[in-house]
Write a protein that holds these residues in place. Structure first.
Motif, PDB file in Angstrom:
ATOM      1  N   GLN A  65    -100.362  -9.453  58.502  1.00 59.20           N
ATOM      2  CA  GLN A  65    -100.767 -10.742  57.952  1.00 59.20           C
ATOM      3  C   GLN A  65    -100.951 -11.782  59.062  1.00 59.20           C
ATOM      4  O   GLN A  65    -101.939 -12.518  59.084  1.00 59.20           O
ATOM      5  CB  GLN A  65     -99.717 -11.233  56.949  1.00 59.20           C
ATOM      6  N   VAL A  66    -100.000 -11.839  59.990  1.00 61.74           N
ATOM      7  CA  VAL A  66    -100.076 -12.814  61.085  1.00 61.74           C
ATOM      8  C   VAL A  66    -101.236 -12.461  62.005  1.00 61.74           C
ATOM      9  O   VAL A  66    -101.959 -13.339  62.499  1.00 61.74           O
ATOM     10  CB  VAL A  66     -98.751 -12.857  61.870  1.00 61.74           C
ATOM     11  N   SER A  67    -101.446 -11.173  62.242  1.00 62.96           N
ATOM     12  CA  SER A  67    -102.537 -10.727  63.110  1.00 62.96           C
ATOM     13  C   SER A  67    -103.893 -11.174  62.567  1.00 62.96           C
ATOM     14  O   SER A  67    -104.742 -11.693  63.309  1.00 62.96           O
ATOM     15  CB  SER A  67    -102.507  -9.202  63.229  1.00 62.96           C
ATOM     16  N   MET A  68    -104.095 -11.001  61.276  1.00 63.86           N
ATOM     17  CA  MET A  68    -105.368 -11.410  60.677  1.00 63.86           C
ATOM     18  C   MET A  68    -105.549 -12.919  60.724  1.00 63.86           C
ATOM     19  O   MET A  68    -106.670 -13.420  60.807  1.00 63.86           O
ATOM     20  CB  MET A  68    -105.431 -10.910  59.226  1.00 63.86           C
ATOM     21  N   ALA A  69    -104.419 -13.661  60.705  1.00 64.82           N
ATOM     22  CA  ALA A  69    -104.507 -15.123  60.685  1.00 64.82           C
ATOM     23  C   ALA A  69    -104.875 -15.717  62.040  1.00 64.82           C
ATOM     24  O   ALA A  69    -105.615 -16.696  62.116  1.00 64.82           O
ATOM     25  CB  ALA A  69    -103.175 -15.709  60.204  1.00 64.82           C
ATOM     26  N   ILE A  70    -104.365 -15.120  63.140  1.00 65.06           N
ATOM     27  CA  ILE A  70    -104.569 -15.771  64.446  1.00 65.06           C
ATOM     28  C   ILE A  70    -105.267 -14.889  65.477  1.00 65.06           C
ATOM     29  O   ILE A  70    -105.483 -15.328  66.614  1.00 65.06           O
ATOM     30  CB  ILE A  70    -103.231 -16.269  65.027  1.00 65.06           C
TER      31      ILE A  70
END
Length: 580
Positions: free
Chosen positions: A13-18
């Motif tokens: 989730q964090v990877s896709m966000a930033i």
């Protein structure tokens, strides 16, 4: 890593966000430490500062800027998925609350799969060869309370390294050589004493040592005896062997009561010849210098000013403690080729070990940086009714008697079961109390031992850990419900169950931190909180008299809690009780 799948979900989730890779983010994700009264399911968090550091190297943000940064990251996670319930932010972390049913399912499922290996950190790094030297009492002296910390800390480190798969050799390096034996032998000769016990030898040594301080001729006599020992005088060596054997026999009894085991018994005497050989070799290389007073020394000062030096031999040629330590270290490296060697000795010996390690380096052993002094503080106030000289056998016996009194006074309160071996249980509880009281504090701290506090069964004590373990065993034994590893854990929706499961997921972190810091208190504090959460859950999550499917789910939770408590206790050196 515990609940690996949940951590991977958050990382994605964090990877896709930033735009960072999941591999970059995964090491930053940890389980949040929850307060006992915080109503929350499983919670994972990512350090805001670390995340920004990876995304924007060199950028330093204030707290308010970090909150804004965290808010932007959280806002971009528009589809948190079916596992994440909500996201919270502050200046330090972005926290992801996992849906309780999913969280419980994952954690208990991992414990099912891992079994006894659950919580043991896994690493692709090669396992290490480790030497741990600890306890190391002096022969002809009873096992003093001052040796307690070295003994239990050393055993803990041995247990912890073995748990993580390292190749460990534990060594008890006896103080069985040196001038102190000459003083004792001179005292025995003066008193014409031929029959003795370790305690009577201690009395002789105290009297002889006092006389050596005021009587120059007596002190000279003691040195002559030690000189004869080093020269191989059979009459003196026969007496020495008799006293050494008696001492080791007495120590073995104490170690057995403490549950301590060594892979190797050694002693200074083993290295008396190699210490002499080393001194001779160093003389030939001119590293060893003759001081004005006739002693042989090595200059450790960086500028050759003799501002710091170590003495390796007295003016009469006899060896010193550090000389034999040098010979022992060199022999151990030849035999084991260790990656690390730890000397578990109190902090008053810091200068000795600094000199030892520097000398090893000075004489050409580039592995000297693999040697470490693991120091610790003093125990204050550990006395018994028998007087000011504190022997560990007396301490154990005192603890055992305290627990026997408590058990017999509590017979009618259902605190203790009736069908148990009272002597065995009382001694196990007493030893647990002593060890855990020691491990509650940072190793380098001095601490005051308090009998009443150490022996309580409802505070942060070893007795509390044992009582909780026995209670869990009783639930599994008496509930009438069979353990079912396929129980429906989705039924565990109570907040008390979720809190307990969350703490189970933190076990690996506690083990890893204890290993990294070499601090037993990390595991002790984890177990204290685990037992408090178990106590809270026990009052709400009844097993007996509950519908079968719910009873099986609760029993599975308590069973896994007991297994983790047992593993943690064993690492500390405790013997978990199933009945008490």
């Amino acid at each position: 890593m515990a609940t690996k799948k949940l951590r991977e979900i958050v990382a994605k989730q964090v990877s896709m966000a930033i735009g960072l890779t999941e591999e970059q983010i995964l090491p930053l994700i940890n389980f949040s430490q929850l307060m006992l009264n915080k109503r929350c399911g499983g919670e994972l968090s990512v350090s805001v500062k670390s995340l920004n550091h990876i995304q924007n190297p060199g950028q330093v943000l204030s707290d308010s800027e970090l909150i804004k940064y965290a808010g932007k990251v959280a806002a971009k996670i528009t589809h948190p998925g079916k596992y994440i319930e909500n996201i919270a932010i502050d200046s330090t972390h972005i926290s992801f609350k996992i849906k309780p049913s999913r969280f419980v399912e994952y954690v208990l499922g991992e414990i099912n799969s891992a079994g006894q290996q659950y919580g043991i950190p896994r690493s692709n790094e090669p396992k290490k060869k480790v030497i741990i030297e600890y306890s190391s009492p002096n022969i002809a002296k009873p096992f003093h309370a001052g040796h307690l910390r070295s003994t239990v800390i050393g055993q803990f480190l041995t247990n912890l390294h073995k748990l993580l798969g390292h190749q460990v050799t534990s060594i008890n390096y006896l103080g069985d050589w040196g001038t102190q034996f000459g003083i004792l032998a001179a005292g025995l000769k003066k008193q014409n004493q031929t029959v003795f016990s370790t305690r009577s030898l201690f009395d002789v040594y105290v009297a002889a040592n006092s006389e050596a301080e005021v009587n120059a001729q007596f002190k000279i006599k003691a040195r002559e005896i030690f000189r004869k020992m080093e020269d191989g005088d059979e009459e003196i060596l026969s007496l020495w062997r008799e006293i050494r054997d008696q001492s080791v026999s007495d120590y073995s009894h104490t170690y057995k009561r403490l549950g301590i085991k060594f892979d190797e018994y050694s002693g200074e005497s083993k290295y008396r010849q190699s210490a002499q050989d080393l001194t001779n070799q160093l003389k030939e290389t001119n590293i060893l210098q003759k001081a004005i007073n006739g002693t042989d020394i090595i200059d450790l000062s960086p500028d050759g000013s003799m501002s710091k030096f170590v003495t390796l031999a007295r003016s009469d040629g006899t060896s010193l403690y550090i000389t034999r330590d040098l010979a022992a270290a060199i022999e151990r490296f030849k035999r084991y080729e260790f990656d690390n060697m730890y000397y578990v000795v109190d902090k008053s010996q810091a200068d000795h070990f600094s000199g030892l390690f520097q000398t090893l380096s000075k004489i050409g052993h580039d592995w000297s940086d693999r040697c470490h002094h693991l120091s610790f503080g003093r125990v204050l106030g550990m006395s018994t009714r028998k007087g000011n000289v504190v022997f560990l056998e007396d301490i154990i016996e005192e603890a055992k008697l305290h627990m026997l009194q408590n058990m017999r006074a509590s017979k009618n309160t259902k605190k203790f079961e009736s069908e148990v071996d009272e002597e065995h249980v009382a001694e196990t509880l007493g030893v647990s109390a002593i060890i855990v009281q020691d491990f509650k504090f940072k190793l380098t701290s001095d601490y005051r031992f308090e009998w009443d506090r150490a022996l309580q069964d409802n505070g942060n004590t070893g007795v509390f850990l044992q009582y909780t373990h026995a209670r869990l065993s009783s639930i599994c034994r008496k509930s009438g419900v069979s353990l079912n590893l396929d129980a429906d854990t989705n039924l565990l929706l109570e907040e008390e169950a979720i809190q307990l499961v969350h703490h189970l997921a933190l076990f690996e972190g506690a083990i890893q931190t204890a290993y990294t810091e070499k601090e037993a208190c990390r595991i002790v504090n984890y177990l204290f909180k685990l037992c408090r959460l178990i106590s809270i859950a026990y009052k709400v999550l009844r097993v007996e008299g509950t519908p079968t499917d719910l009873a099986e789910a609760r029993l599975l939770l308590f069973n896994h809690s007991q297994d983790i408590l047992s593993t943690g206790m064993k690492v500390l050196g405790l013997k978990p009780l199933n009945k008490m």
